[in-house]
Scaffold this active site. Structure first.
Site, PDB file in Angstrom:
ATOM      1  N   GLU A 118      -5.899  -7.399   9.695  1.00 28.14           N
ATOM      2  CA  GLU A 118      -4.854  -8.416   9.901  1.00 28.14           C
ATOM      3  C   GLU A 118      -3.738  -7.878  10.792  1.00 28.14           C
ATOM      4  OE1 GLU A 118      -2.946  -5.735   7.300  1.00 28.14           O
ATOM      5  OE2 GLU A 118      -4.981  -6.545   7.235  1.00 28.14           O
ATOM      6  N   GLY A 126      -2.531   3.975  -4.451  1.00 29.53           N
ATOM      7  CA  GLY A 126      -3.123   4.700  -5.565  1.00 29.53           C
ATOM      8  C   GLY A 126      -4.464   5.335  -5.243  1.00 29.53           C
ATOM      9  N   CYS A 170      -9.375  -1.541   3.204  1.00 29.43           N
ATOM     10  CA  CYS A 170      -8.547  -0.418   2.771  1.00 29.43           C
ATOM     11  C   CYS A 170      -8.933   0.038   1.363  1.00 29.43           C
ATOM     12  CB  CYS A 170      -7.078  -0.803   2.880  1.00 29.43           C
ATOM     13  SG  CYS A 170      -5.954   0.623   2.884  1.00 29.43           S
ATOM     14  N   PHE A 171      -8.099  -0.206   0.365  1.00 28.97           N
ATOM     15  CA  PHE A 171      -8.436   0.148  -1.008  1.00 28.97           C
ATOM     16  C   PHE A 171      -9.724  -0.556  -1.439  1.00 28.97           C
ATOM     17  CE2 PHE A 171      -7.201   0.435  -5.667  1.00 28.97           C
ATOM     18  CZ  PHE A 171      -7.182   1.819  -5.700  1.00 28.97           C
ATOM     19  N   GLY A 220      -4.836   7.481   2.057  1.00 26.79           N
ATOM     20  CA  GLY A 220      -4.873   8.907   1.800  1.00 26.79           C
ATOM     21  C   GLY A 220      -6.157   9.335   1.125  1.00 26.79           C
ATOM     22  N   PHE A 221      -7.052   8.356   0.841  1.00 24.53           N
ATOM     23  CA  PHE A 221      -8.344   8.629   0.221  1.00 24.53           C
ATOM     24  C   PHE A 221      -9.439   8.031   1.093  1.00 24.53           C
ATOM     25  CE2 PHE A 221      -5.193   8.692  -3.099  1.00 24.53           C
ATOM     26  CZ  PHE A 221      -5.562   9.734  -3.927  1.00 24.53           C
ATOM     27  N   SER A 257       0.816  -1.209   0.000  1.00 24.37           N
ATOM     28  CA  SER A 257       0.000   0.000   0.000  1.00 24.37           C
ATOM     29  C   SER A 257       0.855   1.266   0.000  1.00 24.37           C
ATOM     30  CB  SER A 257      -0.912   0.036   1.235  1.00 24.37           C
ATOM     31  OG  SER A 257      -1.806  -1.043   1.257  1.00 24.37           O
ATOM     32  N   HIS A 267      -6.825  -2.086   8.431  1.00 22.62           N
ATOM     33  CA  HIS A 267      -6.180  -3.382   8.217  1.00 22.62           C
ATOM     34  C   HIS A 267      -6.454  -4.317   9.402  1.00 22.62           C
ATOM     35  CE1 HIS A 267      -3.168  -2.162   4.941  1.00 22.62           C
ATOM     36  NE2 HIS A 267      -3.912  -1.097   5.175  1.00 22.62           N
ATOM     37  N   GLY A 321      -4.204  -1.637  -1.027  1.00 20.52           N
ATOM     38  CA  GLY A 321      -3.347  -1.320  -2.156  1.00 20.52           C
ATOM     39  C   GLY A 321      -3.116   0.172  -2.285  1.00 20.52           C
ATOM     40  N   GLN A 364     -12.750   1.447  -0.473  1.00 24.90           N
ATOM     41  CA  GLN A 364     -13.009   2.569  -1.368  1.00 24.90           C
ATOM     42  C   GLN A 364     -13.650   2.096  -2.674  1.00 24.90           C
ATOM     43  OE1 GLN A 364      -9.051   4.184  -1.636  1.00 24.90           O
ATOM     44  NE2 GLN A 364      -8.953   4.523   0.570  1.00 24.90           N
ATOM     45  N   ASN A 389      -3.479   2.742   6.568  1.00 21.67           N
ATOM     46  CA  ASN A 389      -2.653   3.423   5.585  1.00 21.67           C
ATOM     47  C   ASN A 389      -3.548   3.819   4.427  1.00 21.67           C
ATOM     48  OD1 ASN A 389      -0.707   4.448   3.872  1.00 21.67           O
ATOM     49  ND2 ASN A 389      -0.297   2.455   2.963  1.00 21.67           N
TER      50      ASN A 389
END
Length: 390
Positions: A361, A241, A267-268, A311-312, A55, A359, A239, A271, A309
């Site tokens: 885990e 991006g 996480c990703f 940023g979006f 990530s 996360h 992940g 989104q 982690n």
């Protein structure tokens, strides 16, 4: 075993931010130039898990904890096949590795993977700057690169791409499917399709421990590729991006939801579920990174300390139940970040799908949210039983 040590260098290095600020320090890790989005991580431990988390691709990570590296690096705890951070910033690197499990020093590991770092700078001042104006592009220059004129170094930084708009999944995903069987002694549930957008090894281990045969799939698979393994459910990993640049992954997820397959994303993946349901995403000023982020589980009323982690974030109403703009029924925000009321989880009420922004885990801890893997396994079993009896 010989205790790994770090020979502190006097080789110069400089961190240059896009606003023109400069921070002179000492070279750490590999020598050269690296460019990325400068972000800060607030965890006091677990730096090996941070460094090897895909990530963090494209990001120069600053550790707010002042003393880093005392436990070294070992061959048992990596979350993936390499260190992924674009660069690394620490204040005081440990000169001695004092953990019996260590196989190398942190400096050696950074150099081996070609990660350019910097030490000996005021990380607190940089953190305060990032909190005030937001994450910025930056570059670390060491070795011959320190001789570049200051205006040339700043030009390099300002011409670097922004994180917004970048799709980095292809850079971190596996190139071919990898299968981890359900752990011995677990109650086997069936095949689980995991879309690898930057998956961590701890995630695979937790899913296999719940009875899934974990099929880690490349990020460019099609719905037919997923159907071919006859999965009982689908999982989207964490992940790097911008989720707004991942239209193909969103379309794939909508096909999964249309197939009525149970879904869990982290996480990703959270989104992308938000986008698949019809919500937007936006960039946070400086994001959430570290292993001490408080989150409220609205279903239980419990506050969890969690590892983040991102940023979006997903743009969805915090309170109440809303209809999915894309026709997937009722949706509610299941988890909320207590520092800033950011959406930290989604739960679909009419289809078997949910996600969290953090996360669960958390290989380095905390483990407050590990129950979510059990919740997912229970959801899949219930869906299978319902389908069987229909």
């Amino acid at each position: 075993m010989t205790t790994p040590t770090f020979a502190q260098t006097l080789d110069p290095a400089v961190l240059v931010l896009e606003d023109g600020t400069r921070h002179a320090g000492r070279a750490y890790g590999a020598r050269g130039t690296t460019i990325g989005e400068v972000v800060f991580a607030t965890g006091m431990t677990g730096y090996q898990e941070t460094l090897t988390d895909p990530s963090y691709a494209g990001q120069i990570v600053l550790q707010t904890a002042p003393h880093i590296g005392n436990t070294g690096m070992n061959d048992e705890d990596p979350e993936s096949r390499r260190i992924w951070v674009a660069g690394y910033i620490v204040r005081d690197p440990s000169r001695v590795v004092s953990n019996w499990r260590a196989d190398s020093s942190l400096d050696e590991a950074l150099a081996q993977d070609g990660v350019v770092g910097i030490s000996g700078i005021d990380t607190r001042a940089i953190t305060r700057r990032l909190r005030s104006v937001g994450s910025m592009r930056g570059a670390i220059f060491s070795g011959e690169a320190t001789r570049l004129p200051e205006d040339e170094q700043l030009r390099i930084v300002r011409e670097a791409p922004q994180m917004a708009g970048q799709n980095l999944s292809a850079a971190v995903s596996v190139s071919a499917a990898e299968v981890t069987p359900a752990h011995e002694g677990s109650e086997r549930i069936g095949a689980l399709a995991v879309l690898d957008l930057g998956v961590k090894q701890a995630t695979v281990d937790n899913l296999a421990a719940r009875g899934f045969d974990v099929h880690v799939l490349p990020q460019d698979v099609t719905i037919d590729d997923i159907r071919a393994i006859e999965p009982v459910a689908v999982f989207y990993s964490n992940g790097p991006g911008d989720p707004a640049a991942s239209d193909d992954h969103v379309s794939l997820l909508r096909a999964v939801l249309d197939d009525h397959l149970p879904f869990f994303g982290i996480c990703f993946g959270n989104q992308l579920l938000g986008r698949a349901l019809g919500f937007g995403t936006y960039k946070l000023p400086f994001g959430h990174r570290g292993i001490n982020q408080p989150v409220l589980d609205k279903q239980t009323g419990r506050v969890e300390i969690t590892a983040h982690n991102h940023g979006f974030a997903v743009d969805a109403p915090i309170d109440g139940t809303v209809d999915s703009p894309h026709g997937y029924g009722r949706v509610e925000v299941s988890h909320v970040g207590l520092n800033d009321n950011v959406v930290e989880g989604l739960r679909a009420l009419d289809i078997p799908a949910f996600s969290v922004q953090y996360h669960p885990e958390a290989a380095a801890g905390p483990h407050d949210a590990n129950y979510l893997f059990d919740r997912f396994a229970d959801l899949v079993r219930t869906t299978l039983e319902t389908t069987k009896n229909a």
